[in-house]
Design an enzyme around this catalytic site. Structure first.
Site, PDB file in Angstrom:
ATOM      1  N   HIS A   1      10.259   3.421 -10.853  1.00 26.58           N
ATOM      2  CA  HIS A   1      10.007   4.772 -11.371  1.00 26.58           C
ATOM      3  C   HIS A   1      11.240   5.659 -11.247  1.00 26.58           C
ATOM      4  O   HIS A   1      11.550   6.452 -12.145  1.00 26.58           O
ATOM      5  CB  HIS A   1       8.834   5.405 -10.631  1.00 26.58           C
ATOM      6  CG  HIS A   1       7.605   4.555 -10.616  1.00 26.58           C
ATOM      7  ND1 HIS A   1       7.264   3.776  -9.533  1.00 26.58           N
ATOM      8  CD2 HIS A   1       6.652   4.344 -11.564  1.00 26.58           C
ATOM      9  CE1 HIS A   1       6.143   3.126  -9.800  1.00 26.58           C
ATOM     10  NE2 HIS A   1       5.754   3.442 -11.012  1.00 26.58           N
TER      11      HIS A   1
ATOM     12  N   CYS B   1       9.987  17.142 -14.845  1.00 25.15           N
ATOM     13  CA  CYS B   1       9.802  18.375 -15.608  1.00 25.15           C
ATOM     14  C   CYS B   1      10.286  19.621 -14.868  1.00 25.15           C
ATOM     15  O   CYS B   1      10.381  20.683 -15.465  1.00 25.15           O
ATOM     16  CB  CYS B   1       8.336  18.542 -15.987  1.00 25.15           C
ATOM     17  SG  CYS B   1       7.250  18.846 -14.567  1.00 25.15           S
TER      18      CYS B   1
ATOM     19  N   CYS C   1       6.075   2.212  21.687  1.00 29.63           N
ATOM     20  CA  CYS C   1       4.826   2.349  22.444  1.00 29.63           C
ATOM     21  C   CYS C   1       3.766   1.369  21.967  1.00 29.63           C
ATOM     22  O   CYS C   1       2.876   0.992  22.737  1.00 29.63           O
ATOM     23  CB  CYS C   1       4.310   3.780  22.385  1.00 29.63           C
ATOM     24  SG  CYS C   1       4.100   4.436  20.727  1.00 29.63           S
TER      25      CYS C   1
ATOM     26  N   HIS D   1       1.223   7.831  18.212  1.00 27.13           N
ATOM     27  CA  HIS D   1       1.583   7.396  19.568  1.00 27.13           C
ATOM     28  C   HIS D   1       0.497   6.507  20.156  1.00 27.13           C
ATOM     29  O   HIS D   1      -0.700   6.787  20.013  1.00 27.13           O
ATOM     30  CB  HIS D   1       1.785   8.627  20.454  1.00 27.13           C
ATOM     31  CG  HIS D   1       2.289   8.326  21.823  1.00 27.13           C
ATOM     32  ND1 HIS D   1       3.469   7.652  22.050  1.00 27.13           N
ATOM     33  CD2 HIS D   1       1.772   8.590  23.055  1.00 27.13           C
ATOM     34  CE1 HIS D   1       3.665   7.525  23.357  1.00 27.13           C
ATOM     35  NE2 HIS D   1       2.639   8.079  23.985  1.00 27.13           N
TER      36      HIS D   1
END
Length: 793
Positions: free
Chosen positions: A159, A191, A312, A747
């Site tokens: 695109h 546009c 984590c 997290h």
């Protein structure tokens, strides 16, 4: 040099810029240069060892005759007005000087003589100084890996390469076209329409008008964030691809709307910075309502991890894994890493078993679970283990786990379990420690016309179960509030019979049938993943459905039923295919299910791929499959049923649904069959094998087939023979929780039941912060629990 300190110059190797230099922690322990004795970096192989409680320096020297080391110690400076260290939020990581935080002390240490001389030292031979200087100035191996992992290449999409512009007359670049917002603005590159973005972490407002513009004009896919514009950086986003993209001719495209990119100065944080900042700051409750901080706890089994950036997900999974008895027995020895892993193992950073022993020692010994007195924080937490070596090794070659970006903790759990099994990493045990997680699922299909049944059994080590997602209302901030459910209700939903159309080999033609899954055996540890991701407006969305916190789970009602009175087993699947044609004709899809999928917005090709892959078992099963396979390369290609029969791997019997899952990703049937056979019919493991063996010819030798089948049969027999039907009650012992809107951001923390002061208590592992959990923490588990581990009572 002093004759009493002779140096064997032949053993010294001066490292080059391409050499691996290990100076972050000991190869076999988590001792670092911050410890009193510091680290000894071998001047021959450039690996680091320690002389802490366990003298790995001495072992390395005696085993390999590497006598000379550069000793490296870091002594923290006292900082004025020092605040808690600020966590890294930038995407690109550079090796920064530590001179502002630490004084670095060096010496040359001869292990055989047990003598040291300070460095720099003019009396040392030139070669020694060259090697020492090169080690000191080099970027450590762990830091190099970190830098490479953080680098993110944003690429163009189809695109962004084909933007056709039709400017809107009278453009203004001051505020959103549809509201009064003047920040978080995105300009459509097709546009010039200016729309606000979505709500962002940190209180950045947004009403999603840029996305609304794209929905109104489907071809207007690419937009750029106005506040991100500068001469060297810009945030470009493709709403069709739902990802950041690169726009090659951005400057020229913006000039169409009177924007000269060279005159712009970036005024807002980038998308990546916002995501990483969100992951770091999205914290779990670390204090009571009265403002009192939670109590840190220390001791054996109470050691935390230092967050490497977005690690984590890995740390929380490891905390649960090493709370399982079999993993503790396999990988923890009070005396440290076994001698056989030190002797004859000159590259321990490449050996997964060594890394598991290192983790076991670090997490369970208690040596590192002590307050970090070098910080100025009022509450003294631990320093935390840095699992850099393990993360680099386990993620090597994996497209996601090799990066420093946030990943799905449950996906990592299943990946690690599979890796340990494939590499036969058993530690001190004779069999895999993962066997404690294994159990047999029994799937039963019953034809409602002839009462014939087909029973299949599958060995697995976890279950993903659906949640009852019942929307109640919205709160004051517009967030959805869901009705509370329970793990038992979710198990009931998983266990409930499904009605579908089935090609019965006995009756012939399509018949109404039911299918249900039950437990033939149960494991020592039962791992459950509640499915918190649902499709909302065709976008994968994480829902915070509260699951009532209950520590007991009874599995008695989910036991297999086997053949009931009046039921008989159906013949084999061979009758489902015409003997005179080795190509399967297109199956007759459930018309109602197809129509339901069409109404949901799915194309015919996607709907057929999904229904075939899920055994034509209704729209809901197909929708869930589609959610997991939206990015499959062949998902939009015309559906074609896989060929059946032939020679080699394709003649082996495998589950059609699993085979279809792989072929829909673009893999051939033959190599997909081989992948399933070699990986005990596990789809996730088969996918990993396929990506790791792209050039494999797909030919499956009879010996390999026999070996894989034999291993599976032996495991099934072992599980069946050892199954105790009287022990079907379980106790919750660990939960991985996740805060955030997506499992790839936010997290992760772990809650683990530990013995503290002689009592079983819930402990919160929030990176290096290891604290006793309070009622408010436990309440958070209900809406954030993502991976549950139960232990058989």
């Amino acid at each position: 040099m002093d004759e009493e300190f002779p140096i064997k110059l032949d053993s010294i190797v001066v490292p080059t810029s391409s050499s691996k230099i290990f100076k972050d922690d000991c190869m076999f322990s988590f001792d670092t240069a911050l410890d009193p004795v510091g680290l000894d970096i071998c001047m021959t192989c450039h690996q680091a060892f320690s002389r802490g409680e366990i003298n790995y320096t001495q072992m390395h020297s005696e085993f390999y005759d590497h006598d000379l080391f550069l000793n490296y110690r870091k002594i923290r400076k006292v900082q004025k007005n020092e605040e808690q260290p600020y966590k890294m939020i930038k995407l690109e990581v550079k090796e920064a000087s530590e001179s502002e935080l630490f004084d670095s002390k060096y010496s040359i240490y001869d292990q055989k003589l047990n003598k040291s001389v300070e460095y720099p030292n003019k009396e040392l031979p030139i070669k020694v100084s060259q090697a020492a200087n090169a080690i000191i100035t080099a970027t450590s191996s762990a830091k190099k890996e970190e830098i490479m992992s953080w680098e993110q290449e944003i690429k163009p999409c189809k695109h962004s390469l084909a933007i056709v512009q039709e400017p809107i007359p009278g453009l203004q670049l001051k505020k959103c076209t549809n509201c009064d917002l003047t920040e978080n603005l995105w300009i459509c590159l097709h546009c010039g329409n200016l729309g606000c973005g979505r709500n962002q972490f940190g209180g950045v407002p947004g009403n999603s008008h840029a996305m609304a513009h794209k929905n109104e004009y489907p071809d207007h896919a690419v937009a750029v964030k106005l506040g991100s514009l500068s001469s060297d950086i810009a945030d470009c986003y493709c709403y069709s691809c739902d990802d950041e993209v690169k726009v090659p001719n951005l400057g020229a495209l913006l000039k169409t709307f009177g924007i000269n990119i060279t005159n712009f100065v970036r005024t807002e944080k980038s998308l990546t910075e916002l995501q990483i900042e969100q992951n770091i700051q999205w914290d779990f409750k670390m204090g009571s309502d009265g403002g009192e901080e939670l109590k840190p706890v220390f001791g054996k089994g109470l050691t935390g991890f230092k967050n490497l950036g977005n690690s984590c997900y890995l740390a929380s999974a490891l905390q649960l894994l090493f709370s399982i008895d079999s993993f503790q027995k396999a990988f923890f020895i009070p005396n440290g890493v076994p001698l056989d892993k030190i002797l004859g193992n000159l590259k321990p950073y490449e050996d997964l078993e060594t890394q598991m022993y290192k983790l076991g020692d670090g997490l369970l010994s208690g040596r590192y679970s002590v307050p970090d007195m070098t910080t100025s924080e009022t509450t003294k937490y631990q320093r935390g283990l840095k699992p850099s070596g393990f993360k680099t090794l386990i993620g090597e070659g994996h497209p996601e786990f090799s990066t420093m970006l946030q990943q799905d903790s449950f996906e990592f759990w299943t990946y690690l379990i599979d890796k340990l099994e494939k590499k036969k990493v058993f530690g001190q045990l004779e069999d895999s420690p993962t066997n404690a997680l294994k159990f047999i699922l029994e799937s039963k299909i019953k034809c409602n016309t002839c009462q014939g049944v087909r029973i299949k059994k599958e060995v697995t080590d976890n279950m993903s179960i659906p949640l009852n997602v019942n929307f109640v209302e919205k709160d004051a901030e517009g967030n959805k509030i869901f009705k509370e459910t329970s793990m038992g209700e979710s198990m009931d939903k998983w266990n409930s019979p499904e009605v579908f159309e089935y090609s019965c080999p006995k009756c012939g033609g399509k018949q109404v049938a039911t299918r249900e899954e039950r437990l033939k055996t149960t494991p020592e540890y039962f791992v459950v993943n509640p499915q918190r991701i649902i499709l909302e407006n065709w976008v994968p969305t994480k829902v915070n459905v509260p699951v009532k916190f209950e520590e007991l789970l009874d599995l008695r009602k989910y036991q297999r039923t086997g053949l009931l009175p009046g039921e008989e087993e159906l013949p084999e699947d061979a009758t489902d295919v015409r003997e005179d044609d080795n190509k399967a004709s297109e199956p007759e899809f459930d018309t109602q299910a197809l129509n339901n999928l069409f109404e949901m917005g799915f194309t015919e090709n996607r709907a057929k791929h999904a229904l075939y892959a899920t055994g034509n078992n209704g729209a809901e099963a197909a929708m869930n499959w589609l959610f997991e396979h939206m990015e499959d390369p062949q998902i939009d290609e015309p559906f074609k049923a896989p060929e059946i029969g032939g020679s080699g791997a394709s003649s082996v019997s495998v589950d059609a649904e699993k085979l279809a899952s792989l072929t829909s990703m673009g893999f051939g049937e033959q190599i997909s069959t081989k992948a399933l056979v070699l990986n005990n019919r596990n789809v996730e493991a088969a996918v990993e094998w396929l990506f790791s063996n792209p050039d494999d010819d797909g030919v499956l030798e009879a010996a390999a087939i026999g070996s894989a089948e034999k291993d599976t049969e032996l495991l099934v027999k072992e599980l069946e023979s050892s199954f105790d039907k009287s022990r079907l009650k379980y106790e919750l012992v660990g939960v991985v929780c996740h805060k955030g809107t997506s499992v790839h951001s936010g997290h992760y923390v772990a809650f683990v039941k530990k013995i503290v002061d002689g009592e079983a208590k819930w402990v919160l592992f929030n990176d290096e912060k290891v604290v006793l959990a309070i009622a408010d923490n436990i309440k958070e588990i209900e809406t954030t629990g993502y991976l549950y581990v139960y232990k058989r009572i």
